[in-house]
Scaffold this active site. Structure first.
Site, mmCIF file in Angstrom:
data_model
loop_
_atom_site.group_PDB
_atom_site.id
_atom_site.type_symbol
_atom_site.label_atom_id
_atom_site.label_comp_id
_atom_site.label_asym_id
_atom_site.label_seq_id
_atom_site.Cartn_x
_atom_site.Cartn_y
_atom_site.Cartn_z
ATOM 1 N N ARG A 188 10.112 -8.212 12.160
ATOM 2 C CA ARG A 188 10.294 -9.822 12.268
ATOM 3 C C ARG A 188 10.153 -10.248 13.398
ATOM 4 N NH1 ARG A 188 14.842 -6.899 10.083
ATOM 5 N NH2 ARG A 188 14.950 -6.979 7.675
ATOM 6 N N LYS A 212 18.381 -6.406 11.642
ATOM 7 C CA LYS A 212 19.579 -7.232 11.302
ATOM 8 C C LYS A 212 20.967 -6.133 11.283
ATOM 9 C CE LYS A 212 17.383 -10.689 8.416
ATOM 10 N NZ LYS A 212 17.462 -10.962 7.015
ATOM 11 N N HIS A 279 5.787 -14.277 9.766
ATOM 12 C CA HIS A 279 6.264 -13.887 8.450
ATOM 13 C C HIS A 279 5.286 -13.370 7.558
ATOM 14 C CE1 HIS A 279 9.963 -12.284 6.267
ATOM 15 N NE2 HIS A 279 9.131 -12.581 5.179
ATOM 16 N N ARG A 282 3.947 -9.997 8.287
ATOM 17 C CA ARG A 282 4.893 -9.093 7.795
ATOM 18 C C ARG A 282 4.655 -8.919 6.270
ATOM 19 N NH1 ARG A 282 9.971 -6.990 8.621
ATOM 20 N NH2 ARG A 282 11.655 -7.313 7.177
ATOM 21 N N HIS A 305 14.704 -3.302 5.415
ATOM 22 C CA HIS A 305 15.255 -3.782 4.311
ATOM 23 C C HIS A 305 16.377 -2.635 3.917
ATOM 24 C CE1 HIS A 305 11.737 -6.197 2.709
ATOM 25 N NE2 HIS A 305 12.448 -6.989 3.743
ATOM 26 N N TYR A 314 7.043 -7.695 -2.566
ATOM 27 C CA TYR A 314 5.897 -7.334 -2.192
ATOM 28 C C TYR A 314 4.875 -6.532 -2.989
ATOM 29 C CZ TYR A 314 8.078 -9.021 2.212
ATOM 30 O OH TYR A 314 8.579 -9.586 3.013
#
Length: 331
Positions: A188, A212, A279, A282, A305, A314
């Site tokens: 990210r 995150k 992004h 990504r 994730h 994806y």
């Protein structure tokens, strides 16, 4: 004002009720509104006079402890301040109907997309779920509010030709390093901005990133990325720890906006007829990994994730591959 209120209410309900039901609602409203004086409330964000409600303050603290980024915390705070100021009642006394009316009003007065509206709903859902968990309220008013359906547009990854066009259009050593590390790691942009020189491990061909929730993971650098980053760092005159910095004193760490602008400018010079942003690289990374045999679980780990469902978006099958399979199987 009563007529305007009735008209807007009927318009808002038109997508869920049939003609006969709308007539009944119109009739009932006409009777009820004769007993009330209605004035329009402002939808502008104003400062919460007594400060933020304690429940919202505590909620934001809990989110901060959980590891939300500053940008995410600011978004939660803005959303909840606007909600508090426009609801006009104690957050512990808010009902499902209050929230529904707020969302309907927000959509009509701000002309926002369904996805933006659903983002508001998700923030409110997180807040009221936390209130129930903390025993501040007994019932969650969000339980009666379903997710807002919105059209999901699948972004097309960069094609092989477009990726090479980007590489050819990158001019400075910093542009080349940014482009290659974004594509090679699939990280990210917020993770890239936080990188330090010490996070790089050239011997192992990898870089340590913090995702995150401040979760640590490793991403990998291909030969192009390693070479581009080495050249960029060798050209630097400063001794700052940040991996990517401004080219002039005081050599501040590059922010998210600067990186987005830099990648966008490369896309313009590459003559790619669509917006290019970090992004998208990504997205291209994930799509290429899956197309070349990586499993969902492997790509999920590399992307950071929490849920495989997030990675699954994806895994769009290539039409050319489907056609080839069809020709091979159907006689």
């Amino acid at each position: 004002m009563q007529e305007k209120f009735k008209r807007e209410t009927i318009t808002a309900l038109a997508t869920t009720l049939n003609a006969q039901e709308l007539k009944q609602v119109d009739f009932v409203l006409s009777i009820i509104l004769t007993r009330y004086e209605i004035t329009e409330k402002t939808t502008e964000i104003v400062a919460y006079r007594d400060g933020l409600p304690e429940e919202i303050k505590s909620f934001l603290v809990s989110k901060s402890i959980k590891g939300l980024t500053k940008a995410s915390l600011a978004h939660y705070k803005r959303t909840l301040i606007h909600f508090s100021n426009n609801i006009g009642k104690d957050v512990k006394a808010i009902t499902s109907n209050d929230i529904k009316l707020y969302l309907i009003n927000y959509e009509h007065t701000h002309d926002v997309s369904k996805s933006t509206l659903d983002d508001k709903r998700r923030v409110l859902n997180s807040f009221f779920t936390w209130m129930v968990r903390e025993d501040i309220i007994d019932k969650n008013p969000m339980l009666r509010i379903d997710p807002i359906k919105c059209d999901k547009r699948m972004r097309e990854p960069l094609t092989d030709i477009e990726l090479e066009q980007m590489r050819n259009a990158a001019v400075t050593l910093r542009e080349k390093a940014l482009l290659e590390i974004l594509y090679s790691t699939g990280a990210r942009v917020s993770e890239i901005t936080a990188l330090n020189r010490s996070d790089l491990d050239y011997n192992a061909g990898r870089v340590k990133v913090f995702g995150k929730g401040k979760k640590e993971r490793y991403c990998f650098l291909n030969a192009r990325a390693q070479l581009a980053v080495k050249k960029y760092l060798f050209s630097r005159l400063d001794k700052e720890e940040a991996l990517f910095t401004a080219g002039k004193k005081p050599y501040n760490r590059l922010g998210k906006g600067t990186i987005e602008k830099e990648i966008g400018n490369i896309g313009i010079r590459a003559d790619i007829n669509r917006n290019v942003f970090p992004h998208l690289l990504r997205h291209t990374f994930a799509t290429h990994m899956l197309a070349h045999g990586a499993s969902i679980a492997e790509v999920q780990t590399l992307l950071g994730h929490e849920s495989p469902a997030t990675t699954q978006i994806y895994a769009k099958l290539d039409l050319h591959k489907l056609h080839a399979v069809h020709q091979r199987c159907i006689i």
